[in-house]
Design an enzyme around this catalytic site. Structure first.
Site, PDB file in Angstrom:
ATOM      1  N   ASP A 144       0.842  -1.199   0.000  1.00  0.00           N
ATOM      2  CA  ASP A 144       0.000   0.000   0.000  1.00  0.00           C
ATOM      3  C   ASP A 144       0.878   1.250   0.000  1.00  0.00           C
ATOM      4  OD1 ASP A 144      -2.300   1.823   0.671  1.00  0.00           O
ATOM      5  OD2 ASP A 144      -3.306  -0.069   1.082  1.00  0.00           O
ATOM      6  N   HIS A 220      -3.667   6.117   3.630  1.00  0.00           N
ATOM      7  CA  HIS A 220      -4.376   4.940   3.116  1.00  0.00           C
ATOM      8  C   HIS A 220      -3.765   3.645   3.657  1.00  0.00           C
ATOM      9  CE1 HIS A 220      -5.778   1.987   0.066  1.00  0.00           C
ATOM     10  NE2 HIS A 220      -6.810   2.799  -0.102  1.00  0.00           N
ATOM     11  N   SER A 551     -11.066  -0.772  -0.606  1.00  0.00           N
ATOM     12  CA  SER A 551      -9.766  -0.771   0.073  1.00  0.00           C
ATOM     13  C   SER A 551      -9.923  -1.071   1.549  1.00  0.00           C
ATOM     14  CB  SER A 551      -9.088   0.596  -0.084  1.00  0.00           C
ATOM     15  OG  SER A 551      -8.567   0.764  -1.361  1.00  0.00           O
TER      16      SER A 551
END
Length: 766
Positions: A144, A220, A551
């Site tokens: 990620d 994220h 996600s």
């Protein structure tokens, strides 16, 4: 005479006492919290005196105020708790500076919700969390944007030692050194060469776009990593909302982070960097890979180097690593699902049973409800409200209707709450809020048909409503000479919200590149998920954030996979995928079918949710599994038309596709999808018994409309010498319907297990 007077006096006294008791009963006081928002004074003593003053004005004296007040909140925010009657609580709500008056409620300790929603209560001795010792000893790799190691979610309190098989490193870089790793975050690497080549420009990190190390620059990766395996954190919340005990799905599993996605220049994650990360993860010794990254439509083939996730995950799976990927966020349009390789577990996103209800009180005393995560000060109380189309700068176009930037008349918008209507998926509440704020508006009510997560507008309070509520507000505005409204502070409501629903954004099947492979495989929570985040806000504190997307659903399944792997250490990636799919739920919290949050809100089908909403506790004991090995995937690739040379290039072994091929339909998946049923098709499957050695399973079918199904044999008998059995399923078109998919299921049942696979069939006209 004196006796009569005395008796009369006693009677009057008793009546007086009874009357007093009745008045006390009618005016029972309870504890209320008077919330006044942000502090206006940094001196706690001054703030406390202002609380006493407000309460004294209500109750009539300082003594009464001191007797009534329990707490004065004077450090983080302003407000107080006091004993008040219901009428007094209503009266003080109208006082200047009072944002909201809330009754004091008793709460039970619970998680920030998504895990408890799926039945993983950390205090229950019966569930998978306890049986797996919370994933102890399992290593989850997260590919990620990196990680913020200082987050409390990555503390190593209670963690077991780093597994001896671990061969990874804690790679140093900008603002990151080996001391940032511990027994929770055991490894961190970053890969940048691919993105450097794409940008062809020097990197400037001084502007804060990103950080040249495994440190997360966007939040994220921190969010996804903590969702999968974050440690226990008390009192985690997002701006006071969704408060509770935060943890990942496998709080005792170890984490290894691989940063491949970057924010500078064009941004993104290149195939070169992704493949290198997977390569290193295999070498390092991870058990599971969580990959919340994808390609856009049109998809590249599974053997195309541009499909780095398919290729990398093939090798990871061949090495026994379970790869979990997000389905993509291009829903609700059909055939938008990504990460469709059959060796990947592809995850769709659903809502959970939590909402952030926000009251909108109109000038006619009617209260309507929306949702918001903006907890900023609402000092204006009742203020003017208007419809954006009424204050358009240019009446000849309809850009003001959707509150496009520059479309609103600032003179007419100033100081008002603005109602806007979204008319397409490209219009967001955030962009509308910018437009309203620039025009001088003090609040936004944003009407849209879909429910796909909430965003904070930061600068003005924003409330999201559906078209029905938006139209009701518009009707009030049109009928009123001087319409006014008041926006309240959001409240977290848990357990009373209809759930789950497939998120509007969650990408849908069927697979555009291999329609005989059902995608997505499974669904998990992915809307308004609270997890760790990078430092944000004026104080730059490392906190928690609400995020939505597949996600977010992907690491939920990665965490559950770690729990299963912790108990069933020898299970293959295919066995784990089978356990998840065959035990999933198709019904919501109210017992009705899970719905999809698209424009029509129809019942969800396998192209929305695969097998259904993941059920972690049932997945631990599935009864039967549909096993598949690397050679099965090789046969599948040969059967789809790839040449021997192409498949050999992937496997690095010599493959002869003329001898080593099978029909796509016969890949031993925990699902059956037939894209083209002409008259009759027979599909073969085999199951492995992982339940009681002596077991007898009977078949049950729910045939799709226009299709008949025959299962042979209809009974499977397992014993000490027979633990793997094959069966065939024949599908017949009845000729009733053509041209579109119809859905059903095939179930193998015995007293303790129900093993269900979804069936999708498209009859075509011959």
């Amino acid at each position: 005479m004196m006796d009569i007077k005395l008796n009369l006096c006693v009677v009057l006294t008793l009546v007086s006492i009874q009357s007093h008791l009745l008045s006390i009963k009618a005016a029972t006081s309870n504890v209320y919290i008077v919330y006044m928002g942000e502090k206006k004074n940094e001196d706690p003593a001054t703030t406390k005196m202002s609380h006493y003053k407000s309460l004294s004005n209500l109750l009539g004296s300082t003594e009464a105020a001191k007797s009534s007040m329990l707490y004065s909140y004077k450090h983080g925010f302003s407000g107080f708790a006091a004993r008040l009657t219901e009428s007094q609580a209503k009266e003080i709500e109208a006082f200047p500076g009072v944002v909201q008056v809330m009754p004091n409620r008793i709460h039970k300790v619970h998680t920030t919700r998504s895990w408890e929603f799926m039945g993983l209560n950390d205090h229950s001795p019966e569930n998978i969390l306890s049986r797996s010792n919370m994933g102890e000893g399992i290593i989850i790799g997260v590919i990620d944007t990196g990680v913020w190691p200082e987050s409390e979610s990555f503390n190593d309190k209670g963690m077991s030692p780093i597994p001896s098989r671990w061969k990874g490193i804690c790679q140093e870089g900008e603002l990151f050194n080996s001391s940032n790793c511990n027994k929770k975050l055991i490894g961190a690497r970053w890969f940048i060469k691919g993105i450097l080549d794409q940008n062809q420009t020097p990197i400037n990190t001084s502007n804060g776009e990103d950080i040249l190390s495994a440190r997360d620059g966007s939040g994220h990766g921190t969010h996804t990593a903590s969702t999968a395996a974050g440690n226990f954190v008390e009192n985690a919340n997002y701006k006071g909302l969704a408060a509770g005990l935060a943890r990942g799905g496998a709080p005792r599993a170890h984490l290894a982070v691989y940063k491949v996605c970057w924010s500078f220049g064009l941004g993104g994650c290149t195939d070169a960097d992704i493949l290198k990360a997977v390569d290193k993860a295999i070498q390092d010794g991870v058990d599971i890979l969580s990959v919340s990254i994808g390609n856009s439509i049109p998809l590249f083939s599974y053997l195309d180097q541009r499909n780095s996730i398919a290729i990398g995950s093939f090798h990871a799976t061949a090495n026994g690593i379970t790869v979990v990927c997000s389905a993509g966020n291009e829903g609700p349009t059909a055939m938008t699902v990504e990460n469709t390789a059959p060796w990947i577990i592809t995850v769709a996103a659903t809502t959970i049973d939590r909402a952030f209800q926000t009251a909108i009180t109109l000038g006619n005393n009617r209260t309507l409800w929306g949702q918001s995560v903006d907890t900023r000060i609402h000092n204006h109380g009742f203020t003017g409200i208007t419809f954006s189309d009424r204050i358009a700068l240019n009446a000849s176009d309809d850009s003001a209707l959707v509150c496009k930037r520059g479309s609103l008349n600032a003179t007419l918008a100033a100081g008002k709450i603005i109602l806007c209507f979204s008319q397409s998926r490209t219009q967001s509440i955030f962009s509308a809020a910018i437009s309203v704020a620039e025009a001088g508006g003090v609040g936004l009510i944003f009407a849209q048909y879909r429910d796909d997560g909430l965003d904070s507008c930061n600068f003005i309070p924003c409330i999201k409503v559906d078209y029905e509520v938006g139209t009701q507000i518009l009707s009030y505005i049109r009928r009123s000479r001087s319409p006014i409204a008041k926006l309240s502070i959001p409240k977290t409501v848990v357990g009373k919200w209809l759930s789950p629903r497939v998120a509007d954004f969650s990408a849908r099947g069927p697979s555009s590149i291999s329609p005989a492979v059902l995608k997505p495989d499974i669904a998990a929570p992915g809307v308004d998920i609270v997890a760790a985040y990078i430092p944000f806000g004026a104080e730059k504190t490392s906190g928690y954030a609400l995020m939505s997307g597949t996600s977010m659903s992907c690491p939920h399944v990665a965490g559950i996979t770690a729990l299963i792997k912790s108990v069933h250490k020898n299970w293959s990636p295919a066995a784990i995928r089978s356990a998840l799919v065959t035990t999933a739920s198709q019904t919501g919290s109210d017992g009705s079918n899970i719905a999809e949050e698209g424009s029509t809100r129809k019942a969800a089908d396998p192209f929305d949710i695969g097998g259904g909403l993941v059920n972690p506790n049932r997945a631990m004991d599935p009864g039967l599994i549909y096993e598949a090995e690397t050679n099965d995937y090789v046969k599948f690739l040969c059967g789809t038309g790839f040449s021997s040379k192409s498949v050999s290039g992937l496997t690095k072994t010599k493959v002869d596709c003329t001898k080593n091929r099978q029909k796509e339909l016969n890949l031993n998946l925990p699902s059956i999808t037939i894209p083209y049923l002409k008259r009759k098709v027979t599909v073969r499957r085999k199951v492995t018994n992982v339940g009681p050695i002596e077991s007898v399973y009977k078949s049950m079918v729910q045939a799709p409309q226009g299709v008949k199904i025959k299962v042979e044999p209809g009974i499977l008998r397992f014993n000490e010498t027979t633990q793997i059995l094959s069966f065939k399923v024949t599908f017949f078109s009845t000729g009733e319907v053509y041209g579109d998919y119809r859905f059903g299921s095939l179930i193998w049942r015995e007293p303790k297990h129900i093993v269900r696979i979804p069936v999708s069939v498209r009859p075509i006209f011959v």
